[in-house]
Design a protein around this motif. Structure first.
Motif, PDB file in Angstrom:
ATOM      1  N   LEU A   5       0.823  -1.200   0.000  1.00  0.00           N
ATOM      2  CA  LEU A   5       0.000   0.000   0.000  1.00  0.00           C
ATOM      3  C   LEU A   5       0.860   1.254   0.000  1.00  0.00           C
ATOM      4  CD1 LEU A   5      -2.699  -0.983   2.639  1.00  0.00           C
ATOM      5  CD2 LEU A   5      -2.902  -1.094   0.157  1.00  0.00           C
ATOM      6  N   SER A   6       0.344   2.306  -0.639  1.00  0.00           N
ATOM      7  CA  SER A   6       1.047   3.584  -0.628  1.00  0.00           C
ATOM      8  C   SER A   6       0.858   4.245   0.745  1.00  0.00           C
ATOM      9  CB  SER A   6       0.517   4.489  -1.739  1.00  0.00           C
ATOM     10  OG  SER A   6      -0.810   4.875  -1.428  1.00  0.00           O
ATOM     11  N   SER A   8      -0.431   7.139   1.427  1.00  0.00           N
ATOM     12  CA  SER A   8      -1.750   7.746   1.567  1.00  0.00           C
ATOM     13  C   SER A   8      -2.809   6.686   1.876  1.00  0.00           C
ATOM     14  CB  SER A   8      -2.123   8.531   0.311  1.00  0.00           C
ATOM     15  OG  SER A   8      -2.160   7.679  -0.819  1.00  0.00           O
ATOM     16  N   GLN A   9      -2.658   5.483   1.315  1.00  0.00           N
ATOM     17  CA  GLN A   9      -3.599   4.397   1.615  1.00  0.00           C
ATOM     18  C   GLN A   9      -3.427   3.922   3.062  1.00  0.00           C
ATOM     19  OE1 GLN A   9      -2.450   1.797  -1.624  1.00  0.00           O
ATOM     20  NE2 GLN A   9      -4.374   2.226  -2.747  1.00  0.00           N
ATOM     21  N   LYS A  10      -2.150   3.856   3.518  1.00  0.00           N
ATOM     22  CA  LYS A  10      -1.894   3.473   4.917  1.00  0.00           C
ATOM     23  C   LYS A  10      -2.493   4.516   5.870  1.00  0.00           C
ATOM     24  CE  LYS A  10       2.347   0.862   4.110  1.00  0.00           C
ATOM     25  NZ  LYS A  10       3.805   0.825   4.321  1.00  0.00           N
ATOM     26  N   ALA A  12      -5.054   6.473   5.290  1.00  0.00           N
ATOM     27  CA  ALA A  12      -6.505   6.329   5.245  1.00  0.00           C
ATOM     28  C   ALA A  12      -6.954   5.157   6.115  1.00  0.00           C
ATOM     29  CB  ALA A  12      -6.971   6.142   3.800  1.00  0.00           C
TER      30      ALA A  12
END
Length: 160
Positions: A5-6, A8-10, A12
């Motif tokens: 995961l990127s 920003s995904q982490k 979120a």
């Protein structure tokens, strides 16, 4: 799995986890009663028991009072809805000077104050300040107006 995961995904996922945790904590606290507000009044029941069958009583509870000793047949009781923070007292004496005399004050169905005595002593008194009741996360807590300067309330877990 999370390594792919990127950032920003982490972030979120972390925010969603924190909100879920907070929602769960709020639901738990609500279930335990921690979000309930204090009461403004309570049902107070005054009781006198005398083995001699009669008692002399005085009573003070907000607007209800019996200042002059009044003879009542035992057992005697009276229920009154009383605002929180009001001082109440009940005195009873045994005119027959035999046996035992007991006074009880029951707060919202729960025994609150009780006093009992046997002859040759002939008088009992039950008194208190009707508490502001708060059901906190650890169980029932009572807040009563304090007697110490600077402390507006006396905090007493479980029993007033």
């Amino acid at each position: 799995m999370l390594n792919n995961l990127s950032n920003s995904q982490k972030n979120a996922l972390q925010i969603i986890f924190v909100f879920a945790l907070l929602a769960g904590a709020f639901i738990l606290l609500n279930y335990l009663g921690a979000t309930k507000t204090s009461k403004t009044s309570s049902m107070v029941r005054f009781e006198v028991e005398a083995s001699g069958g009669f008692a002399l009583i005085t009573l003070k509870s907000g607007d209800e009072y019996i200042f002059k000793s009044t003879t009542v047949t035992a057992p005697w009781s009276k229920s009154i809805k009383i605002k929180s923070g009001v001082t109440v007292y009940l005195t009873a004496s045994n005119p027959t000077a035999t046996g035992e005399i007991t006074c009880n004050i029951i707060l919202d169905g729960t025994p609150w104050k009780t006093e009992s005595i046997s002859t040759p002593k002939d008088g009992v008194a039950c008194a208190g300040i009707v508490p502001f009741f708060f059901l906190g996360a650890g169980g029932p807590f009572f807040f009563s107006p304090g007697v110490f300067p600077g402390f507006p309330f006396v905090f007493s877990p479980l029993k007033p």
